[in-house]
Design a protein around this motif. Structure first.
Motif, short mmCIF file in Angstrom:
data_model
loop_
_atom_site.label_atom_id
_atom_site.label_comp_id
_atom_site.label_asym_id
_atom_site.label_seq_id
_atom_site.Cartn_x
_atom_site.Cartn_y
_atom_site.Cartn_z
N MET A 1 -2.92 -3.38 -12.69
CA MET A 1 -3.26 -4.35 -11.57
C MET A 1 -4.73 -3.73 -11.29
O MET A 1 -5.32 -2.16 -10.61
N ARG A 2 -5.76 -4.86 -10.86
CA ARG A 2 -7.64 -4.41 -10.60
C ARG A 2 -7.07 -4.11 -8.91
O ARG A 2 -5.88 -5.01 -8.44
N LYS A 3 -7.12 -2.88 -8.24
CA LYS A 3 -7.73 -2.39 -7.19
C LYS A 3 -8.68 -3.44 -6.17
O LYS A 3 -9.86 -3.76 -7.31
N ILE A 4 -8.56 -4.22 -4.94
CA ILE A 4 -9.13 -4.80 -4.48
C ILE A 4 -10.25 -3.63 -3.77
O ILE A 4 -9.58 -3.45 -2.50
N ARG A 5 -11.58 -3.22 -3.60
CA ARG A 5 -11.60 -1.73 -2.70
C ARG A 5 -12.25 -2.94 -1.75
O ARG A 5 -13.27 -3.29 -1.84
N THR A 6 -11.74 -2.29 -0.38
CA THR A 6 -11.59 -2.90 1.16
C THR A 6 -12.10 -2.21 1.95
O THR A 6 -11.82 -0.78 2.08
N ARG A 22 -1.30 -4.47 8.35
CA ARG A 22 -1.40 -5.62 7.55
C ARG A 22 -1.37 -6.14 6.24
O ARG A 22 -0.52 -6.34 5.30
N LEU A 23 -2.56 -5.16 5.84
CA LEU A 23 -3.02 -5.39 4.86
C LEU A 23 -2.09 -4.23 3.61
O LEU A 23 -2.06 -4.14 2.15
N GLU A 24 -1.39 -3.63 4.35
CA GLU A 24 -0.22 -2.64 3.99
C GLU A 24 0.39 -3.05 2.42
O GLU A 24 1.53 -2.64 1.83
N SER A 25 0.99 -3.96 3.24
CA SER A 25 1.86 -5.23 2.42
C SER A 25 1.11 -5.87 0.68
O SER A 25 2.04 -6.09 -0.02
N TYR A 26 -0.40 -5.45 1.12
CA TYR A 26 -0.45 -6.26 -0.11
C TYR A 26 -1.11 -5.12 -1.45
O TYR A 26 -2.04 -3.91 -1.07
N ASP A 27 0.10 -5.25 -1.84
CA ASP A 27 -0.68 -4.17 -3.48
C ASP A 27 -2.11 -3.82 -3.66
O ASP A 27 -2.38 -2.42 -4.59
N ASP A 28 -2.50 -4.77 -3.86
CA ASP A 28 -3.60 -4.89 -4.86
C ASP A 28 -4.92 -4.55 -3.77
O ASP A 28 -6.12 -4.82 -4.52
N ILE A 29 -4.94 -4.43 -2.51
CA ILE A 29 -5.86 -4.10 -1.71
C ILE A 29 -6.01 -2.67 -1.39
O ILE A 29 -4.88 -1.88 -0.88
N GLU A 30 -6.57 -1.79 -1.55
CA GLU A 30 -7.13 -0.80 -1.67
C GLU A 30 -8.48 -0.42 -0.14
O GLU A 30 -9.32 -0.74 -0.50
N ILE A 31 -8.10 0.40 0.73
CA ILE A 31 -9.01 0.20 1.25
C ILE A 31 -9.63 1.53 1.71
O ILE A 31 -8.79 2.89 1.59
N ILE A 32 -10.55 1.95 0.91
CA ILE A 32 -11.53 3.23 0.84
C ILE A 32 -12.50 3.44 2.44
O ILE A 32 -13.29 4.66 2.30
#
Length: 270
Positions: A1-6, A22-32
């Protein structure tokens, strides 16, 4: 799964924290990373090259719009979702080519819709990049069969729009009515049922709002209330009200109120 670097940008620590949760529930969202002011935001965007930026508008000294303007001319500009407590900035946000516009406090359903738009937009970007690499590869092949390669490149590919339903099949006492999605004026929810309004007719479909909105192309259908979806192509008039609310008149004559949480939809008509 491609991570969305945020990257998260807001001068309020509680706002950053709330969005993180809230964003923790999205597996593809990576807070950089995060930052609290516009000038640091510009530097981090240029250094880290995120895919997605959640950007507050009102920040001291260097606001969100200034951040976006400073990126003009950059080779890679991230997708931008503005997050603010002030709905009067909606039109400016869309003029700044924001992917979406969220009002604080951010509702879970609106965030989910925004993330889905991000995924679709990034998938389109990736497809364009892959096609470009394919062309470069082909150009370097001395013995490539020109006719075959041309056929491959010109072959229609599945677009994101093809994922959406062109028709709704509505069952009623053994009969099935097929409704063209383009003919739908608006849809409103009644519990686990959807009322599909087409001209002077109303069809009842057993469906939840969450599932229904995923079946419809967001370029044409948008929610204006927790329980209402409209066909943007059917809007004839936008009428603001003195109390800050807004009303839309559809071609069928129906007038619908836009709730504050979905007021950014109005920016598409201005």
């Amino acid at each position: 799964m491609r991570k969305i670097r945020t990257l998260l940008i807001d001068d309020e620590p509680l706002a950053i924290r709330g969005l993180k949760i809230r964003l923790e529930s999205y597996d593809d969202i990576e807070i950089i990373d995060t930052c609290s002011n516009g000038r640091d935001a510009v530097k981090k965007i240029k250094d880290l090259k995120p895919d997605l930026v959640f950007l507050d508008i009102q920040m001291p000294g260097f606001d969100g719009f200034a951040v976006v303007r400073s990126l003009v001319g950059e080779a890679e500009i991230p997708l931008v979702i503005f997050v603010t407590a002030y709905d009067e900035y909606a039109l400016d946000a869309f003029q700044a080519h924001a992917l979406d516009y969220l009002l604080k406090p951010v509702e879970d359903e609106r965030l989910a819709t925004a993330i889905e738009r991000v995924r679709e937009s990034l998938s389109q970007r990736i497809a364009i990049e892959q096609n470009a690499r394919l062309v470069e590869l082909i150009e370097g092949m001395d013995d490539a069969p020109a006719e075959a390669l041309t056929a491959i490149l010109e072959k229609p590919t599945e677009t994101s729009e093809s994922r959406f339903d062109p028709h709704l099949r509505i069952k009623d006492r053994g009969h099935i009515t097929i409704v063209n999605v383009s003919d739908v004026d608006y849809i409103d929810a009644a519990g686990d049922y959807m009322c599909i309004h087409v001209g002077d007719k109303t069809h009842i479909l057993r469906e939840t709002m969450k599932i229904m909105i995923k079946r419809l192309d967001p370029k044409t259908f948008q929610r204006i209330h927790r329980s209402t979806i409209i066909n943007l192509d059917k809007v004839l008039e936008v009428r603001p009200h003195s109390n800050g609310e807004c009303f839309l008149t559809l071609s069928c004559g129906k007038e619908l109120k836009v709730s504050r949480s979905y007021k950014e939809v109005v920016g598409r008509f201005l």
